[in-house]
Write a protein that holds these residues in place. Structure first.
Motif, PDB file in Angstrom:
ATOM      1  N   ALA A 170       0.827  -1.205   0.000  1.00 21.63           N
ATOM      2  CA  ALA A 170       0.000   0.000   0.000  1.00 21.63           C
ATOM      3  C   ALA A 170       0.865   1.260   0.000  1.00 21.63           C
ATOM      4  O   ALA A 170       0.588   2.217  -0.721  1.00 21.63           O
ATOM      5  N   VAL A 171       1.908   1.238   0.810  1.00 22.74           N
ATOM      6  CA  VAL A 171       2.807   2.392   0.863  1.00 22.74           C
ATOM      7  C   VAL A 171       3.433   2.643  -0.501  1.00 22.74           C
ATOM      8  O   VAL A 171       3.532   3.787  -0.958  1.00 22.74           O
ATOM      9  N   LEU A 172       3.830   1.561  -1.164  1.00 18.58           N
ATOM     10  CA  LEU A 172       4.437   1.729  -2.490  1.00 18.58           C
ATOM     11  C   LEU A 172       3.432   2.261  -3.493  1.00 18.58           C
ATOM     12  O   LEU A 172       3.773   3.033  -4.392  1.00 18.58           O
ATOM     13  N   LYS A 173       2.189   1.828  -3.340  1.00 19.52           N
ATOM     14  CA  LYS A 173       1.178   2.302  -4.288  1.00 19.52           C
ATOM     15  C   LYS A 173       0.822   3.754  -4.037  1.00 19.52           C
ATOM     16  O   LYS A 173       0.433   4.470  -4.951  1.00 19.52           O
ATOM     17  N   ASP A 174       0.932   4.169  -2.793  1.00 19.03           N
ATOM     18  CA  ASP A 174       0.540   5.526  -2.435  1.00 19.03           C
ATOM     19  C   ASP A 174       1.542   6.582  -2.873  1.00 19.03           C
ATOM     20  O   ASP A 174       1.180   7.715  -3.109  1.00 19.03           O
ATOM     21  N   THR A 175       2.787   6.189  -2.908  1.00 17.06           N
ATOM     22  CA  THR A 175       3.798   7.217  -3.149  1.00 17.06           C
ATOM     23  C   THR A 175       4.089   7.412  -4.627  1.00 17.06           C
ATOM     24  O   THR A 175       3.929   6.501  -5.431  1.00 17.06           O
ATOM     25  N   GLN A 176       4.509   8.628  -4.933  1.00 19.38           N
ATOM     26  CA  GLN A 176       4.902   8.923  -6.307  1.00 19.38           C
ATOM     27  C   GLN A 176       6.400   8.732  -6.462  1.00 19.38           C
ATOM     28  O   GLN A 176       6.937   8.845  -7.548  1.00 19.38           O
ATOM     29  N   THR A 177       7.067   8.501  -5.333  1.00 21.04           N
ATOM     30  CA  THR A 177       8.515   8.370  -5.379  1.00 21.04           C
ATOM     31  C   THR A 177       8.909   6.916  -5.641  1.00 21.04           C
ATOM     32  O   THR A 177       8.058   6.069  -5.850  1.00 21.04           O
ATOM     33  N   HIS A 178      10.193   6.664  -5.620  1.00 22.88           N
ATOM     34  CA  HIS A 178      10.719   5.328  -5.882  1.00 22.88           C
ATOM     35  C   HIS A 178      11.590   4.955  -4.697  1.00 22.88           C
ATOM     36  O   HIS A 178      12.810   5.077  -4.753  1.00 22.88           O
ATOM     37  N   PRO A 179      10.943   4.515  -3.628  1.00 20.00           N
ATOM     38  CA  PRO A 179      11.617   4.434  -2.332  1.00 20.00           C
ATOM     39  C   PRO A 179      12.606   3.284  -2.210  1.00 20.00           C
ATOM     40  O   PRO A 179      12.538   2.303  -2.942  1.00 20.00           O
ATOM     41  N   THR A 180      13.490   3.446  -1.241  1.00 22.00           N
ATOM     42  CA  THR A 180      14.373   2.367  -0.841  1.00 22.00           C
ATOM     43  C   THR A 180      13.653   1.533   0.215  1.00 22.00           C
ATOM     44  O   THR A 180      12.645   1.958   0.787  1.00 22.00           O
ATOM     45  N   ALA A 181      14.218   0.345   0.476  1.00 19.27           N
ATOM     46  CA  ALA A 181      13.636  -0.515   1.505  1.00 19.27           C
ATOM     47  C   ALA A 181      13.613   0.217   2.844  1.00 19.27           C
ATOM     48  O   ALA A 181      12.650   0.125   3.602  1.00 19.27           O
ATOM     49  N   ASN A 182      14.658   0.957   3.098  1.00 21.81           N
ATOM     50  CA  ASN A 182      14.755   1.645   4.378  1.00 21.81           C
ATOM     51  C   ASN A 182      13.705   2.743   4.536  1.00 21.81           C
ATOM     52  O   ASN A 182      13.178   2.959   5.619  1.00 21.81           O
ATOM     53  N   TRP A 183      13.397   3.393   3.438  1.00 14.75           N
ATOM     54  CA  TRP A 183      12.366   4.430   3.481  1.00 14.75           C
ATOM     55  C   TRP A 183      11.011   3.802   3.820  1.00 14.75           C
ATOM     56  O   TRP A 183      10.253   4.321   4.619  1.00 14.75           O
ATOM     57  N   VAL A 184      10.730   2.683   3.197  1.00 17.13           N
ATOM     58  CA  VAL A 184       9.482   1.971   3.476  1.00 17.13           C
ATOM     59  C   VAL A 184       9.442   1.584   4.947  1.00 17.13           C
ATOM     60  O   VAL A 184       8.423   1.728   5.630  1.00 17.13           O
ATOM     61  N   TYR A 185      10.573   1.108   5.428  1.00 18.40           N
ATOM     62  CA  TYR A 185      10.688   0.728   6.836  1.00 18.40           C
ATOM     63  C   TYR A 185      10.374   1.916   7.741  1.00 18.40           C
ATOM     64  O   TYR A 185       9.584   1.801   8.683  1.00 18.40           O
ATOM     65  N   ASP A 186      10.957   3.058   7.438  1.00 18.90           N
ATOM     66  CA  ASP A 186      10.714   4.254   8.244  1.00 18.90           C
ATOM     67  C   ASP A 186       9.240   4.659   8.234  1.00 18.90           C
ATOM     68  O   ASP A 186       8.704   5.108   9.243  1.00 18.90           O
ATOM     69  N   GLN A 187       8.612   4.509   7.090  1.00 19.12           N
ATOM     70  CA  GLN A 187       7.202   4.864   6.979  1.00 19.12           C
ATOM     71  C   GLN A 187       6.334   4.006   7.887  1.00 19.12           C
ATOM     72  O   GLN A 187       5.382   4.481   8.481  1.00 19.12           O
ATOM     73  N   LEU A 188       6.670   2.740   7.979  1.00 15.22           N
ATOM     74  CA  LEU A 188       5.794   1.800   8.669  1.00 15.22           C
ATOM     75  C   LEU A 188       6.183   1.543  10.119  1.00 15.22           C
ATOM     76  O   LEU A 188       5.395   0.978  10.878  1.00 15.22           O
ATOM     77  N   LYS A 189       7.360   1.984  10.490  1.00 18.58           N
ATOM     78  CA  LYS A 189       7.832   1.738  11.852  1.00 18.58           C
ATOM     79  C   LYS A 189       6.870   2.271  12.924  1.00 18.58           C
ATOM     80  O   LYS A 189       6.604   1.585  13.914  1.00 18.58           O
ATOM     81  N   PRO A 190       6.319   3.482  12.751  1.00 21.22           N
ATOM     82  CA  PRO A 190       5.372   3.984  13.751  1.00 21.22           C
ATOM     83  C   PRO A 190       4.142   3.085  13.870  1.00 21.22           C
ATOM     84  O   PRO A 190       3.612   2.895  14.959  1.00 21.22           O
ATOM     85  N   GLU A 191       3.747   2.533  12.756  1.00 23.89           N
ATOM     86  CA  GLU A 191       2.542   1.711  12.719  1.00 23.89           C
ATOM     87  C   GLU A 191       2.796   0.321  13.310  1.00 23.89           C
ATOM     88  O   GLU A 191       1.930  -0.281  13.942  1.00 23.89           O
ATOM     89  N   PHE A 192       3.996  -0.204  13.039  1.00 30.59           N
ATOM     90  CA  PHE A 192       4.395  -1.509  13.596  1.00 30.59           C
ATOM     91  C   PHE A 192       5.702  -1.302  14.357  1.00 30.59           C
ATOM     92  O   PHE A 192       6.791  -1.511  13.796  1.00 30.59           O
ATOM     93  N   PRO A 193       5.607  -0.924  15.592  1.00 29.03           N
ATOM     94  CA  PRO A 193       6.824  -0.568  16.346  1.00 29.03           C
ATOM     95  C   PRO A 193       7.858  -1.687  16.375  1.00 29.03           C
ATOM     96  O   PRO A 193       9.052  -1.433  16.529  1.00 29.03           O
ATOM     97  N   SER A 194       7.417  -2.913  16.201  1.00 27.43           N
ATOM     98  CA  SER A 194       8.377  -4.017  16.272  1.00 27.43           C
ATOM     99  C   SER A 194       8.892  -4.412  14.891  1.00 27.43           C
ATOM    100  O   SER A 194       9.643  -5.376  14.758  1.00 27.43           O
ATOM    101  N   LEU A 195       8.454  -3.670  13.884  1.00 26.85           N
ATOM    102  CA  LEU A 195       8.858  -4.015  12.518  1.00 26.85           C
ATOM    103  C   LEU A 195      10.376  -4.064  12.368  1.00 26.85           C
ATOM    104  O   LEU A 195      11.093  -3.247  12.931  1.00 26.85           O
ATOM    105  N   SER A 196      10.832  -5.040  11.602  1.00 19.71           N
ATOM    106  CA  SER A 196      12.274  -5.148  11.367  1.00 19.71           C
ATOM    107  C   SER A 196      12.581  -4.888   9.892  1.00 19.71           C
ATOM    108  O   SER A 196      11.794  -5.238   9.013  1.00 19.71           O
TER     109      SER A 196
END
Lengths: 138, 138
Positions: B20-46
């Motif tokens: 969903a995050v990838l579909k929402d963005t107009q950018t071409h993110p790195t794995a780490n950017w995706v991680y940063d986006q979702l970390k607040p939502e899943f605090p235990s995300l790795s």
DNA sequence: CTGGATGCAAAGGGTTTGCACGTTT
DNA sequence: AAACGTGCAAACCCTTTGCATCCAG
């Protein structure tokens, strides 16, 4: 990224030979392959130095770095613009000419719609080479 | 490379959100950017799990891995074929439509001259975006 | 219950870099 | 002599993986 000064480059047999090896081959080698090729000729050659010189050659515009899905970079001496056919099964890479006028058309397309200044293009096609396609049919 | 069985995939909130995050963005993110986006939502995300799921999504054909000259991969949700304009100065990536018929023409070109079976194409243009070009003019 | 999904941390692996020595100018 | 080039090995850094645990079906 790099603080080398283009005007201060000296001759280096290693660098000359690295470029020559890239010009001689029809393949799209990895840094390690280039290293293997030259190791007999320079027994003390180090892989790190191959990387250093490949980066210098890329900076000089004499060599192009290719980035496909594979885990390591490949390089090729800069020649005429051409198309890469990348086999997703065996990793082989083939060259093919670009259809006439297509480069020009693409550049005009971009210029007419954006303020982006085109310096170079890359066209690639991914799929299956003849061998791998046949293998899959068995 | 991977022995996961497509038929045995289960639902996963993390994977759903990554897509969903990838579909929402107009950018071409790195794995780490995706991680940063979702970390607040899943605090235990790795980060490792983000990589795992990105690979699964690529296997499923829902996401495409982009390999430019940068040091890390970028990803985008799969949409219509399009052109990437990559700024060599600031690294920005812009999308643009491909000139009409060009995809078809390219595929015919390959088929008529080789036995290579085309599965997908990639067209990219490297150069300077408007901002960086202006900056260079100063 | 069964087997995929996740977190964590360690391992991988291609590439880069610091340093002392060698070489070109 | 001055400064770039090289070898060596350690450091980097993004990505993958093993394992115990969690959770969807």
């Amino acid at each position: 990224m790099n603080h080398r000064n283009k005007n201060k480059l000296r001759k280096s047999k290693q660098r000359d030979r690295i470029l020559a090896v890239l010009k001689d081959t029809q393949t799209h080698p990895t840094a390690n392959w280039v290293y293997d090729q030259l190791k007999p000729e320079f027994p003390s050659l180090s892989l790190g130095n191959v990387y250093r010189n490949l980066n210098i050659l890329v900076e000089q515009g004499l060599v192009e770095r290719l980035d496909f899905g594979s885990t390591f970079d490949r390089y090729e001496a800069k020649i005429e613009p051409h198309l890469h056919l990348v086999c997703e099964s065996c990793g082989a890479i083939f060259d093919l000419d670009v259809p006439g006028e297509m480069n020009e058309k693409l550049e005009k397309h971009v210029s007419s719609r954006t303020d982006f200044q085109v310096l170079r293009q890359r066209m690639e096609v991914f799929g299956l080479c003849a061998d791998c396609r046949d293998r899959d049919r068995r």
